[in-house]
Design a protein around this motif. Structure first.
Motif, mmCIF file in Angstrom:
data_model
loop_
_atom_site.group_PDB
_atom_site.id
_atom_site.type_symbol
_atom_site.label_atom_id
_atom_site.label_comp_id
_atom_site.label_asym_id
_atom_site.label_seq_id
_atom_site.Cartn_x
_atom_site.Cartn_y
_atom_site.Cartn_z
ATOM 1 N N ILE A 150 0.828 -1.173 0.082
ATOM 2 C CA ILE A 150 0.035 -0.148 0.179
ATOM 3 C C ILE A 150 0.899 1.221 -0.034
ATOM 4 N N SER A 151 0.569 1.968 -0.935
ATOM 5 C CA SER A 151 1.458 3.265 -1.116
ATOM 6 C C SER A 151 1.163 4.212 -0.257
ATOM 7 N N ALA A 152 1.986 5.532 -0.020
ATOM 8 C CA ALA A 152 1.916 6.292 1.045
ATOM 9 C C ALA A 152 0.316 7.088 0.695
ATOM 10 N N MET A 153 -0.342 7.050 2.104
ATOM 11 C CA MET A 153 -1.627 8.056 1.995
ATOM 12 C C MET A 153 -1.618 8.331 3.544
ATOM 13 N N TRP B 168 7.403 4.211 7.656
ATOM 14 C CA TRP B 168 7.053 5.410 7.930
ATOM 15 C C TRP B 168 7.483 6.485 7.170
ATOM 16 N N GLN B 169 6.852 7.574 6.484
ATOM 17 C CA GLN B 169 7.277 8.448 5.687
ATOM 18 C C GLN B 169 7.381 9.748 6.398
ATOM 19 N N ILE B 170 8.548 10.395 5.743
ATOM 20 C CA ILE B 170 8.689 11.754 6.235
ATOM 21 C C ILE B 170 8.633 12.653 5.191
ATOM 22 N N PHE C 219 14.388 6.898 -0.309
ATOM 23 C CA PHE C 219 13.415 8.211 -0.669
ATOM 24 C C PHE C 219 12.447 7.983 -1.764
ATOM 25 N N LYS C 220 11.654 8.829 -1.855
ATOM 26 C CA LYS C 220 10.732 8.744 -2.839
ATOM 27 C C LYS C 220 10.724 10.094 -3.638
ATOM 28 N N LEU C 221 10.581 9.825 -5.008
ATOM 29 C CA LEU C 221 10.670 11.030 -5.707
ATOM 30 C C LEU C 221 9.925 10.704 -7.174
ATOM 31 N N GLY D 260 0.671 9.494 -11.027
ATOM 32 C CA GLY D 260 0.181 9.083 -9.756
ATOM 33 C C GLY D 260 -0.992 9.949 -9.219
ATOM 34 N N GLY D 261 -1.535 9.414 -8.190
ATOM 35 C CA GLY D 261 -2.889 10.110 -7.315
ATOM 36 C C GLY D 261 -2.545 10.856 -6.261
ATOM 37 N N THR D 262 -3.423 11.736 -5.962
ATOM 38 C CA THR D 262 -3.136 12.781 -4.576
ATOM 39 C C THR D 262 -4.433 12.831 -3.946
ATOM 40 N N GLY E 259 2.368 4.211 -9.448
ATOM 41 C CA GLY E 259 1.643 5.092 -10.590
ATOM 42 C C GLY E 259 0.865 3.906 -11.352
ATOM 43 N N LYS E 260 -0.514 4.124 -11.115
ATOM 44 C CA LYS E 260 -1.645 3.019 -11.437
ATOM 45 C C LYS E 260 -1.312 1.822 -11.869
ATOM 46 N N ILE E 261 -0.734 1.029 -10.842
ATOM 47 C CA ILE E 261 -0.404 -0.385 -10.820
ATOM 48 C C ILE E 261 -1.528 -1.091 -10.165
ATOM 49 N N ALA F 175 0.767 0.472 -4.693
ATOM 50 C CA ALA F 175 -0.574 1.171 -5.193
ATOM 51 C C ALA F 175 -1.157 1.591 -4.009
ATOM 52 N N ALA F 176 -1.764 3.199 -4.636
ATOM 53 C CA ALA F 176 -2.779 3.783 -3.211
ATOM 54 C C ALA F 176 -3.912 3.601 -3.907
ATOM 55 N N ARG F 177 -4.425 4.086 -5.047
ATOM 56 C CA ARG F 177 -5.870 4.122 -5.438
ATOM 57 C C ARG F 177 -6.527 2.953 -5.514
ATOM 58 N N ALA F 178 -5.516 1.777 -5.883
ATOM 59 C CA ALA F 178 -6.270 0.362 -5.914
ATOM 60 C C ALA F 178 -6.822 0.026 -4.495
HETATM 61 C C1 FMN Z 1 -5.412 10.077 -1.175
HETATM 62 C C2 FMN Z 1 -4.199 10.202 -1.547
HETATM 63 C C3 FMN Z 1 -3.149 10.620 -0.601
HETATM 64 C C4 FMN Z 1 -1.899 10.575 -1.132
HETATM 65 N N1 FMN Z 1 -0.918 10.917 -0.008
HETATM 66 C C5 FMN Z 1 0.341 10.717 -0.088
HETATM 67 C C6 FMN Z 1 1.574 10.985 0.799
HETATM 68 O O1 FMN Z 1 1.058 11.456 1.870
HETATM 69 N N2 FMN Z 1 2.556 10.810 0.417
HETATM 70 C C7 FMN Z 1 3.201 10.407 -0.764
HETATM 71 O O2 FMN Z 1 4.142 10.427 -1.019
HETATM 72 N N3 FMN Z 1 2.187 10.153 -1.678
HETATM 73 C C8 FMN Z 1 1.050 10.204 -1.366
HETATM 74 N N4 FMN Z 1 0.136 9.973 -2.185
HETATM 75 C C9 FMN Z 1 0.378 9.427 -3.488
HETATM 76 C C10 FMN Z 1 0.607 7.771 -3.775
HETATM 77 O O3 FMN Z 1 1.138 7.288 -2.543
HETATM 78 C C11 FMN Z 1 1.076 7.025 -4.921
HETATM 79 O O4 FMN Z 1 2.374 7.564 -4.966
HETATM 80 C C12 FMN Z 1 0.300 7.576 -6.119
HETATM 81 O O5 FMN Z 1 -0.939 7.821 -5.838
HETATM 82 C C13 FMN Z 1 0.535 6.791 -7.338
HETATM 83 O O6 FMN Z 1 0.091 5.316 -7.054
HETATM 84 P P1 FMN Z 1 -1.552 4.958 -7.541
HETATM 85 O O7 FMN Z 1 -1.531 5.115 -8.929
HETATM 86 O O8 FMN Z 1 -1.443 3.411 -7.154
HETATM 87 O O9 FMN Z 1 -2.741 5.757 -6.645
HETATM 88 C C14 FMN Z 1 -1.287 9.964 -2.182
HETATM 89 C C15 FMN Z 1 -2.184 9.417 -3.021
HETATM 90 C C16 FMN Z 1 -3.763 9.489 -2.721
HETATM 91 C C17 FMN Z 1 -4.678 9.000 -3.900
#
Ligand code: FMN
Length: 501
Positions: A155-158, A202-204, A305-307, A339-341, A382-384, A403-406
């Motif tokens: 599970i990606s960073a959220m 743990w993300q900083i 690190f993440k970039l 990627g999502g946000t 990124g959309k995996i 993956a985050a959104r999945a």
């Molecule tokens: C609701 C939400 C919150 C996110 N919060 C963070 C975050 O705090 N830190 C970070 O590095 N990425 C954050 N992201 C980005 C995701 O970790 C991930 O890098 C990005 O969405 C690509 O993955 P996905 O396409 O599977 O969603 C967030 C994404 C979403 C959708």
């Protein structure tokens, strides 16, 4: 919405009952309202469907449009391959895998296989009987004292803040159930991440939430205490994120509840915009020394690190400084611009940063050229969503994927795209207690684990179909691209055909 429903129903029942004494027609209306109220109360009490829990009667409209009328859906609303950011087919596969339902597709592909953009796997005449190993990857280089064995899908960073307490709990419990990790996001390490019991990264971020001084600088003591927790397996320093590279995290005021403010060490009810860059370093050597500091303070846990890739020159220089100083991260997370946000300015999401596939190739090749690839693991996001996408990223140079959104979909997200309004109807990306209540952790955590398990199983199946028995054997030439095919008149190819591939 639930209390509004109850109050409205009560009012209607009283009004219609009184009106019934004047004309008997009102008794019919009263029986309809009573029936709808009973259905609504039933929906409020059930735990499986968040939309119906939160919107007890009008929630049915969503199902009506989706299921009752496929023609309307197909021709006027959304075809299976439509829908952005995630297509309807991809959303469906997550729901089905999360609910452990049929995840097959009838009647053949809906994709245009003659599009010049098409690419597919090269399966083998001799499929493998089984894929060896547990599909886990060890993270931790020579300077790491506590290496971690990670699943290939996580599970990606959220942050808690971007997503709700119940979403965090369901994801963390699901990760514990399925044996994979859950990244906290930059919003700090909350009680909910810990209560869920899953392995944590743990993300900083640039706000140093959860390990900051009152002036917003990095606080070593506070970091050391939290990093020492058994559940924290790795530390990720966030430099940038694909959806908004060069822009700090954004937490709208409505989502900054007192509880979130406490976890982040901030004032509540104010919009929080983290600085775009880190204050603790401003060049390659400073970044690497900070990574070494975090590794020391965490007693040798893997630190990376993440970039999102922007200027290639800067990344090449960073690798050169890794060589000259001998300080290397244990992993690098490459986040694609797709990627999502939870919240970002449109210009950043649409126009800044490199998409995942070229970025991954570039990072993998640069690390190889610099002789750094052996010690540094590469994580892709990124959309995996599907097993095919996962294997593709592993073939292009990733060791594991996030993956985050999945996983948001797995806990009930319907891609309503209201994450930045605090009105997410499914209780996933909101802090409104009434909406959060709709997401029942007991029901959803198991979906997180199911989705992960079924996806990894599907990875095994696809690898076997390609005759690949070990992850190490994956290479980019596992793919065929439409532009490599012999000329047939419809697709175009740049130069000569290599039929041996
Ligand atoms: C609701 C939400 C919150 C996110 N919060 C963070 C975050 O705090 N830190 C970070 O590095 N990425 C954050 N992201 C980005 C995701 O970790 C991930 O890098 C990005 O969405 C690509 O993955 P996905 O396409 O599977 O969603 C967030 C994404 C979403 C959708």
């Amino acid at each position: 919405m639930r209390s509004l429903f109850l109050k409205t129903s009560l009012l209607l029942v009283v009004l219609l009952a009184v009106a019934g004494f004047f004309h008997h027609y009102f008794w019919y209306a009263l029986s309809v309202v009573l029936l709808l109220t009973a259905i609504g109360i039933y929906n409020m009490l059930q735990t499986r469907h968040t939309i119906l829990r939160n919107f007890p009667v009008i929630g049915y409209f969503r199902y009506f449009f989706e299921f009752i009328s496929p023609e309307i859906q197909q021709y006027f609303i959304e075809r299976h391959t439509d829908g952005t950011p995630l297509s309807r087919n991809h959303r469906r596969i997550v729901y089905e895998r999360a609910k452990d339902l049929r995840s097959t597709h009838p009647f053949g592909t809906e994709l245009d296989l003659y599009s010049p953009r098409y690419e597919g796997f090269k399966h083998s005449i001799y499929p493998a009987n089984e894929v060896s190993g547990d599909l886990r990857v060890q993270v931790g280089g020579a300077d790491c004292k506590q290496p971690y064995s990670a699943s290939i899908y996580n599970i990606s960073a959220m942050s808690f803040g971007a997503i709700s307490r119940n979403a965090v709990l369901a994801m963390s419990r699901g990760a514990a159930e399925g044996g994979f990790y859950h990244n906290t996001g930059e919003g700090g390490l909350s009680d909910y991440h810990l209560q869920g019991g899953g392995d944590l990264v743990w993300q900083i971020g640039t706000g140093y939430f959860g390990c900051r001084t009152s002036e917003g600088r990095f606080d070593s003591e506070s970091f050391r205490d939290k990093a020492a927790r058994e559940q924290v397996k790795m530390i990720e320093l966030k430099l940038s994120q694909g959806a908004k590279p060069g822009h700090g995290g954004v937490l709208p005021a409505g989502k900054n509840s007192p509880e979130i403010a406490r976890v982040r060490q901030l004032e509540p009810h104010k919009a929080v915009i983290s600085p775009p860059g880190h204050r603790e370093f401003n060049d390659a050597e400073g970044l690497l020394r900070f990574i070494a500091k975090l590794r020391g303070l965490s007693d040798g846990k893997p630190v990376g690190f993440k970039l999102c890739i922007g200027r290639k020159k800067e990344f090449i220089e960073l690798c050169q400084v890794m060589q000259s100083t001998g300080i290397k991260p244990d992993f690098i997370t490459v986040d694609g611009a797709e990627g999502g946000t939870g919240a970002a300015p449109l210009e950043y999401s649409d126009s800044v940063g490199m998409p995942l596939q070229p970025a991954l190739r570039f990072v993998d090749e640069t690390l190889r050229e610099q002789g750094l690839r052996e010690e540094i693991r590469v994580i892709a996001s990124g959309k995996i969503v599907t097993a095919a996408q996962l294997i593709k990223m592993l073939s292009l140079g990733a060791d594991l994927c996030n993956a985050a959104r999945a996983f948001m979909l797995a806990v009930g997200c319907i891609q309503a795209q209201r994450c930045d309004t605090n009105r997410c109807p499914t209780g996933v990306a909101t802090q409104d207690p009434q909406l959060v209540k709709g997401l029942v952790v007991e029901d959803k955590y198991i979906r997180v684990a199911n989705f992960h398990r079924n996806t990894v199983e599907s990875v095994r199946g696809l690898l076997a179909a390609c005759g690949v028995t070990r992850l190490e054997d994956l290479t980019p030439d596992l793919f065929m691209h439409a532009c490599d095919w012999p000329e047939t008149g419809r697709n175009t190819k740049p130069t000569g055909t290599d039929l041996s591939r």
